[in-house]
Design an enzyme around this catalytic site. Structure first.
Site, PDB file in Angstrom:
ATOM      1  N   GLN A  92       2.847   3.499  -3.669  1.00 23.69           N
ATOM      2  CA  GLN A  92       2.899   2.331  -4.544  1.00 23.69           C
ATOM      3  C   GLN A  92       3.397   1.074  -3.829  1.00 23.69           C
ATOM      4  O   GLN A  92       3.978   1.138  -2.752  1.00 23.69           O
ATOM      5  CB  GLN A  92       3.826   2.617  -5.727  1.00 23.69           C
ATOM      6  CG  GLN A  92       3.248   3.565  -6.755  1.00 23.69           C
ATOM      7  CD  GLN A  92       4.074   3.565  -8.025  1.00 23.69           C
ATOM      8  OE1 GLN A  92       4.837   4.476  -8.265  1.00 23.69           O
ATOM      9  NE2 GLN A  92       3.911   2.529  -8.824  1.00 23.69           N
ATOM     10  N   HIS A  93       3.171  -0.061  -4.474  1.00 22.86           N
ATOM     11  CA  HIS A  93       3.813  -1.345  -4.178  1.00 22.86           C
ATOM     12  C   HIS A  93       3.326  -2.072  -2.931  1.00 22.86           C
ATOM     13  O   HIS A  93       3.696  -3.216  -2.713  1.00 22.86           O
ATOM     14  CB  HIS A  93       5.338  -1.207  -4.060  1.00 22.86           C
ATOM     15  CG  HIS A  93       5.989  -0.442  -5.150  1.00 22.86           C
ATOM     16  ND1 HIS A  93       5.772  -0.724  -6.476  1.00 22.86           N
ATOM     17  CD2 HIS A  93       6.843   0.612  -5.116  1.00 22.86           C
ATOM     18  CE1 HIS A  93       6.488   0.117  -7.216  1.00 22.86           C
ATOM     19  NE2 HIS A  93       7.132   0.942  -6.422  1.00 22.86           N
ATOM     20  N   ASP A 133       1.211   7.155  -6.342  1.00 25.78           N
ATOM     21  CA  ASP A 133       1.555   8.536  -6.008  1.00 25.78           C
ATOM     22  C   ASP A 133       2.476   9.174  -7.034  1.00 25.78           C
ATOM     23  O   ASP A 133       2.379  10.381  -7.310  1.00 25.78           O
ATOM     24  CB  ASP A 133       2.159   8.618  -4.608  1.00 25.78           C
ATOM     25  CG  ASP A 133       3.307   7.654  -4.377  1.00 25.78           C
ATOM     26  OD1 ASP A 133       3.718   6.924  -5.305  1.00 25.78           O
ATOM     27  OD2 ASP A 133       3.808   7.617  -3.233  1.00 25.78           O
TER      28      ASP A 133
END
Length: 498
Positions: free
Chosen positions: A79-80, A243
């Protein structure tokens, strides 16, 4: 057959799953990482593509099936991360990752621009933390203005892989909710937040991909992607997700009362919720799930890697963790470790460093040292569990990741929480979750829809040999040791972990 791809920080994994939820083959390829003492953590998105090709071909070979048999696939991604693309779809620079902490000043700047954490939470349902995508966008504007001006689109890692697979730029609610420019209650992009960066010009709003439902099909594979992967151009690509969202699906965390605790390089704890779970203090990531609900989550940047490093420092490997936990009492005879070797995200202390407290002649030995480091990591996770549950009951903890392999670590978590710890037989939570989501979306498109929870119930089997039931008489000692940890963080950083 269905395939799941899990593009993580350390590498990419692919699995082949049959319609009954059995994993037939697994493939893997590692990633490199660009890092330096400033806190920079970056990767070239092409490395993810290269690793995906190797992993998928390896999974097909291990399964002994033809690529023509794969009806659909889905991607689970770290992520991110920020993947900046030009208007021509070309990657403009390496992607800054979730664990990049050199953007900490930009995160504080964005919260201040919005009028504080409470105002931010009120507007979009969460408070940005260092590591979320938003601060990376501001960092790009401040540090690489020419690249910022060339932005044509902004994608997350799994979105980028979907783009490579299909040629279409889209995002889904779960992963998008980790950007900090997405309204988690209304499930839509927040142009109001991005306007604080581009001055209301609309430049960044134009860079946002289309949002799709979690059970949607992105498209079929392009001929280029199909050829590279060894699959058919008729193979559909489902929405995918972050994830953690795919890990929730792949561990059967699709109803309230179950917590998934993942212990790897980092640690994450999350629990399904039928309604948004928000936190004005910003400690809980009030994410959406990738099954149409919500997934309150906390992430700790320091986890199994810290225990491994501690073992290495005393000339041992990870097997020594079990020995240390078995030979030393809860609380490590008074040693307390703040394991913040990479800063920390929960609590939000990006510039924190590690500390070893309470050393004396009695506890000054390798086993106490290793137990204290492992307890420090665990207490960070336990604080996170308390935050996401927010008073709700926990029926069971589904433990995944490298930490789940340690029998003594499993027992410590059970003893310290008072909850039963269960371990899924499959270690491929994210990739399995992606394959299940692909099956879910394909069945819907085929006109034979099935509940995702039913599909997961068939695929997610628990290993009874690894179940840890809490030993009630140990909990008091862990409560005392956790209290020392909590007070040490408060004294050192003026921050309460709860």
């Amino acid at each position: 057959m269905f395939a799941g791809i899990d593009c993580g920080t350390q590498g990419t994994k692919a699995v082949i799953m049959n319609p009954d939820g059995d994993i037939l083959g697994v493939g893997y390829a590692p990633h490199k990482i660009i890092e330096d003492p400033s806190g920079k953590r970056e990767q070239d998105p092409q490395w993810w593509v290269d690793a995906t090709i190797i992993a998928m071909r390896g999974a097909l070979e291990a399964a002994g099936v033809s690529g023509e048999a794969i009806l659909g696939l889905s991607v689970s991604g770290q992520q991110h991360g920020l993947v900046p693309l030009g208007s021509d779809g070309r990657v403009l620079r390496p992607a800054k990752l979730w664990n990049d902490i050199e953007t900490a000043p930009e995160n504080a700047d964005m919260i201040a621009r919005f009028g504080g954490a409470a105002a931010y939470e009120k507007a979009i349902g969460l408070v940005p933390l260092t590591g979320y995508t938003l601060s990376k966008v501001l960092w790009l504007q401040k540090n690489e203005p020419e690249t910022f001006e060339q932005l044509g689109s902004m994608l997350l890692p799994h979105d980028y892989l979907n783009y490579w697979l299909t040629g279409r730029q889209v995002a889904e609610y779960g992963d998008a909710s980790g950007t900090a420019y997405f309204d988690i209650r209304e499930r839509k992009w927040s142009e109001e937040v991005l306007a604080l960066i581009d001055g209301g010009t609309g430049h960044l709003a134009k860079c946002l991909p289309e949002l799709i439902e979690p059970d949607a099909i992105v498209d079929t594979l392009t001929s280029e992607a199909a050829s590279a992967l060894g699959l058919s151009t008729s193979c559909v690509v489902a929405a995918g997700g972050g994830d953690n969202m795919m890990g929730a699906i792949g561990t059967g965390n699709l109803s309230e009362g179950i917590v998934t605790l993942s212990i790897g390089t980092s640690a994450a704890a999350y629990s399904h919720s039928d309604t948004p779970v928000t936190d004005p203090k910003g400690r809980v990531a009030a994410f959406c799930s990738s099954d149409g609900a919500w997934l309150p989550l906390v992430c700790m940047m320091n986890a199994a890697e810290v225990s491994s490093m501690a073992a290495s420092l005393i000339g041992q490997d990870v097997r020594a963790i079990n020995t240390a936990l078995a030979s030393c009492p809860p609380g490590a005879n008074g040693l307390t470790v703040l394991p913040f070797l990479s800063g920390e995200r929960t609590p939000d202390l990006p510039n924190a460093t590690g500390s070893v407290l309470g050393i004396n002649k009695i506890n000054f030995n390798p086993d106490n040292f290793l137990r204290a480091f492992t307890e420090g990591v665990t207490f960070g996770m336990l604080a996170g569990l308390k935050l996401i549950l927010s008073g709700r009951s926990c029926q069971a903890i589904h433990l995944i990741g490298g930490g789940a392999k340690s029998s003594e670590w499993r027992q410590m978590i059970a003893d310290a929480t008072g909850a039963q710890v269960l371990v899924p037989k499959s270690e491929e939570g994210g990739a399995l979750g992606a394959a299940l989501q692909a099956q879910w979306a394909w069945l819907k498109q085929a006109g034979t829809p099935a509940p995702l929870a039913d599909l997961a119930a068939k695929a997610v089997a628990l290993d009874p040999a690894k179940t840890a039931d809490p030993i009630a008489e140990r909990k008091g000692a862990y409560d005392v040791a956790f209290g020392r940890y909590r007070q040490a963080v408060l004294d050192t950083y003026q921050t309460d972990v709860l």
